[in-house]
Motif scaffolding. Structure first.
Motif, PDB file in Angstrom:
ATOM      1  N   LYS A   1       0.831  -1.203   0.000  1.00  0.00           N
ATOM      2  CA  LYS A   1       0.000   0.000   0.000  1.00  0.00           C
ATOM      3  C   LYS A   1       0.865   1.253   0.000  1.00  0.00           C
ATOM      4  CE  LYS A   1      -4.134  -1.841   2.182  1.00  0.00           C
ATOM      5  NZ  LYS A   1      -5.070  -1.725   3.294  1.00  0.00           N
ATOM      6  N   THR A   2       1.963   1.241   0.721  1.00  0.00           N
ATOM      7  CA  THR A   2       2.861   2.386   0.787  1.00  0.00           C
ATOM      8  C   THR A   2       3.505   2.626  -0.575  1.00  0.00           C
ATOM      9  OG1 THR A   2       3.341   1.827   3.089  1.00  0.00           O
ATOM     10  CG2 THR A   2       4.798   3.396   2.028  1.00  0.00           C
ATOM     11  N   CYS A   3       3.969   1.564  -1.207  1.00  0.00           N
ATOM     12  CA  CYS A   3       4.569   1.692  -2.540  1.00  0.00           C
ATOM     13  C   CYS A   3       3.554   2.200  -3.549  1.00  0.00           C
ATOM     14  CB  CYS A   3       5.138   0.351  -2.997  1.00  0.00           C
ATOM     15  SG  CYS A   3       6.627  -0.126  -2.109  1.00  0.00           S
ATOM     16  N   SER A   4       2.329   1.686  -3.472  1.00  0.00           N
ATOM     17  CA  SER A   4       1.267   2.119  -4.383  1.00  0.00           C
ATOM     18  C   SER A   4       0.938   3.600  -4.171  1.00  0.00           C
ATOM     19  CB  SER A   4      -0.002   1.302  -4.168  1.00  0.00           C
ATOM     20  OG  SER A   4       0.218  -0.038  -4.484  1.00  0.00           O
ATOM     21  N   LEU A   5       0.918   4.022  -2.928  1.00  0.00           N
ATOM     22  CA  LEU A   5       0.625   5.410  -2.608  1.00  0.00           C
ATOM     23  C   LEU A   5       1.696   6.343  -3.183  1.00  0.00           C
ATOM     24  CD1 LEU A   5      -1.081   7.517  -1.049  1.00  0.00           C
ATOM     25  CD2 LEU A   5       0.423   7.102   0.896  1.00  0.00           C
ATOM     26  N   PHE A   6       2.978   6.011  -2.970  1.00  0.00           N
ATOM     27  CA  PHE A   6       4.065   6.839  -3.492  1.00  0.00           C
ATOM     28  C   PHE A   6       4.083   6.866  -5.023  1.00  0.00           C
ATOM     29  CE2 PHE A   6       6.122   6.206   0.757  1.00  0.00           C
ATOM     30  CZ  PHE A   6       6.105   7.549   1.112  1.00  0.00           C
ATOM     31  N   LEU A   7       3.821   5.731  -5.637  1.00  0.00           N
ATOM     32  CA  LEU A   7       3.770   5.670  -7.089  1.00  0.00           C
ATOM     33  C   LEU A   7       2.632   6.540  -7.633  1.00  0.00           C
ATOM     34  CD1 LEU A   7       4.894   4.427  -9.675  1.00  0.00           C
ATOM     35  CD2 LEU A   7       3.305   2.545  -9.377  1.00  0.00           C
ATOM     36  N   THR A   8       1.471   6.470  -7.014  1.00  0.00           N
ATOM     37  CA  THR A   8       0.320   7.272  -7.432  1.00  0.00           C
ATOM     38  C   THR A   8       0.603   8.768  -7.270  1.00  0.00           C
ATOM     39  OG1 THR A   8      -1.156   5.481  -6.756  1.00  0.00           O
ATOM     40  CG2 THR A   8      -2.147   7.653  -7.070  1.00  0.00           C
ATOM     41  N   LEU A   9       1.163   9.132  -6.113  1.00  0.00           N
ATOM     42  CA  LEU A   9       1.487  10.546  -5.884  1.00  0.00           C
ATOM     43  C   LEU A   9       2.531  11.048  -6.881  1.00  0.00           C
ATOM     44  CD1 LEU A   9       1.575  10.716  -1.988  1.00  0.00           C
ATOM     45  CD2 LEU A   9      -0.167  11.657  -3.508  1.00  0.00           C
ATOM     46  N   GLY A  10       3.511  10.213  -7.197  1.00  0.00           N
ATOM     47  CA  GLY A  10       4.527  10.587  -8.169  1.00  0.00           C
ATOM     48  C   GLY A  10       3.939  10.813  -9.552  1.00  0.00           C
TER      49      GLY A  10
END
Length: 90
Positions: free
Chosen positions: A3-12
């Motif tokens: 979930k953390t990786c997905s969140l950072f990828l989405t924000l990027g």
């Protein structure tokens, strides 16, 4: 962790697309300025402003190469004394 990786990828991705979009928006809103006289125009464009790349100077030898912009030339056409397609050539 996923979930953390997905969140950072989405924000990027969101930040990257907004940066690209906003830079194109600024280009579309560029204002073409009319200068009062050649002295004011030559402070920004040392060689003057030409209507096209193929324009030849009729007034003799110049020291600087003119900036090419049809819309900027048309706004400052009054400053082209010899009517050769280059306003305020130096």
């Amino acid at each position: 962790m996923k979930k953390t990786c997905s969140l950072f990828l989405t924000l990027g991705l969101i930040f990257g697309f907004t940066t690209i979009y906003s830079s194109h928006e600024v280009d579309a809103k560029t204002v073409i300025k009319t200068y009062k006289n050649c002295k004011a125009l030559n402070k920004v464009y040392k060689g003057g402003v030409a209507i096209s790349k193929k324009t030849k100077n009729k007034g003799g030898k110049t020291h600087y190469k003119p900036f090419v912009s049809k819309s900027l030339y048309l706004k400052n056409k009054k400053s082209d004394r010899d009517k050769d397609g280059i306003a305020c050539e130096r």
